[in-house]
Design an enzyme around this catalytic site. Structure first.
Site, PDB file in Angstrom:
ATOM      1  N   GLY A   1     -45.234  21.399  -4.432  1.00 24.61           N
ATOM      2  CA  GLY A   1     -43.930  22.249  -4.196  1.00 24.61           C
ATOM      3  C   GLY A   1     -43.167  23.098  -5.559  1.00 24.61           C
ATOM      4  O   GLY A   1     -43.180  23.704  -5.592  1.00 24.61           O
TER       5      GLY A   1
ATOM      6  N   ASP B   1     -51.428  24.016  -8.960  1.00 23.05           N
ATOM      7  CA  ASP B   1     -50.437  24.996  -8.834  1.00 23.05           C
ATOM      8  C   ASP B   1     -49.666  26.306  -9.582  1.00 23.05           C
ATOM      9  O   ASP B   1     -49.444  26.865  -9.585  1.00 23.05           O
ATOM     10  CB  ASP B   1     -49.233  23.444  -9.454  1.00 23.05           C
TER      11      ASP B   1
ATOM     12  N   GLY C   1     -62.788  24.596 -10.926  1.00 25.39           N
ATOM     13  CA  GLY C   1     -63.136  24.452 -12.218  1.00 25.39           C
ATOM     14  C   GLY C   1     -63.601  24.796 -12.841  1.00 25.39           C
ATOM     15  O   GLY C   1     -63.291  25.715 -13.569  1.00 25.39           O
TER      16      GLY C   1
ATOM     17  N   GLU D   1     -47.340  18.946   1.237  1.00 23.90           N
ATOM     18  CA  GLU D   1     -46.945  17.046   0.784  1.00 23.90           C
ATOM     19  C   GLU D   1     -45.130  17.127   1.578  1.00 23.90           C
ATOM     20  O   GLU D   1     -44.579  16.201   0.847  1.00 23.90           O
ATOM     21  CB  GLU D   1     -46.765  17.566  -0.898  1.00 23.90           C
TER      22      GLU D   1
ATOM     23  N   ILE E   1     -40.154  12.999  -8.264  1.00 22.69           N
ATOM     24  CA  ILE E   1     -39.752  12.571  -9.601  1.00 22.69           C
ATOM     25  C   ILE E   1     -41.520  11.936  -9.338  1.00 22.69           C
ATOM     26  O   ILE E   1     -42.077  11.196  -9.515  1.00 22.69           O
ATOM     27  CB  ILE E   1     -39.008  11.549  -9.178  1.00 22.69           C
TER      28      ILE E   1
END
Ligand code: RIB
Length: 296
Positions: free
Chosen positions: A40, A243, A213, A136, A11
């Site tokens: 994820g 991601d 970047g 994670e 969240i």
């Protein structure tokens, strides 16, 4: 071929601030928003923009059912998302006026993936399938070892970098996607050519993507080195840009698309995601990416 992403579900609580809070300082946020996130979850959403059979595995708490519904709404198979007794993972995200962020993670249910659950999930996939991982969730080395034994192709985005990373056998990884900081941490080198030489020497069969970047990205394997320039955009929020890049690149790469085209598509997608607020909600559709005509 199916893609199974065993990854975090968070969240995300976004605080819009004019600068990232400093130690000892108290500041007010201009806005607060609660959204579906986690590296994820974000990567599954990005994968599903161009790939049909995406499955997400992971754990959520009682408070996280909206994350599962969100993924299902994006066309992702959520049968391997398990309800845990722990609270759902949380991310407290500050985004400043330049679109840069700072994130505090609470692992919660993301660290409640036990070995029986992992075995149960992996039993449904085989050597024709792709496993996508970030860093994670718990039991990462176990997931990598088991998927490797099954002959699955393993993709790793080892983000965020932690001490446990040294327990992962990178010889078992097919495709590694890292940013410059992660590449430096793994190779213990700072110069990009030395980083590339390190990976080529130690992991001969590894395919590597390094994102740099504003300097773009590079794909490297034992025979090729292919570069892609970044696109210039007005930055609103960089959360989830990595991601987005990973999801688009991986989905296209395993369809055996031309590597330069995979890099270009992933770079456009991540540039577009930076122009919008949020992480998963800022991931563009394939149509938007194909229409994007940005400048390098
Ligand atoms: O990469 C962005 C993600 O990192 C956020 O969605 C947050 O949940 C953290 O995991």
């Amino acid at each position: 071929m199916k893609i199974i992403n065993f990854g975090s579900l968070n969240i995300d609580i976004f605080f819009r601030v004019n600068h990232i809070v400093r130690p000892g300082e108290t500041i007010s946020a201009q806005s607060i928003e609660r959204r579906a996130g986690g590296k994820g979850l974000n990567q599954s959403v990005a994968l599903a923009k161009t790939f049909d059979k995406v499955y997400h595995a992971g754990s959520i708490g009682m408070d996280g059912s909206f994350l599962k519904e969100y993924l299902a709404g994006e066309g992702i198979d959520t049968s391997y998302i398990r309800q845990s007794a722990a609270a759902t993972g949380n991310a407290i995200i500050q985004v400043d006026d330049k679109g840069e962020n700072s994130i505090v993670l609470y692992k919660g249910a993301n660290f409640d993936n036990d070995k029986d659950f992992i075995d149960e999930v992996l039993a449904n996939f085989d050597k024709d399938d792709i496993l996508v991982l970030q860093n994670e969730i718990n039991n990462m080395a176990y997931i990598i070892d088991n998927a490797y034994q099954k002959g699955m192709k393993i993709v790793l985005n080892p983000s965020p970098i932690t001490d446990e990373l040294k327990d992962f056998d990178l010889n078992k990884i097919d495709l590694l996607l890292v940013n410059e900081t992660e590449a430096c941490a793994i190779s213990e080198c700072e110069d990009i050519e030395k980083i590339i030489a390190f990976f080529r020497k130690n992991y001969e069969n590894l395919k590597l993507v390094i994102t740099l970047g504003s300097r773009g990205s590079i794909f490297v394997d034992k025979d090729n080195k292919i570069s892609q320039e970044a696109y210039k955009v007005e930055a609103v929020d960089s959360t989830g840009a990595g991601d987005t890049f990973t999801g688009f690149f991986v989905a296209e790469f395993y369809k055996n698309k031309n590597i330069k085209k995979c890099l270009e598509l992933a770079t456009k997608a991540s540039a577009l995601s930076v122009t919008k607020k949020g992480a998963s909600i800022s991931i563009p559709s394939l149509e938007e990416v194909e229409k994007f005509n940005g400048e390098n």
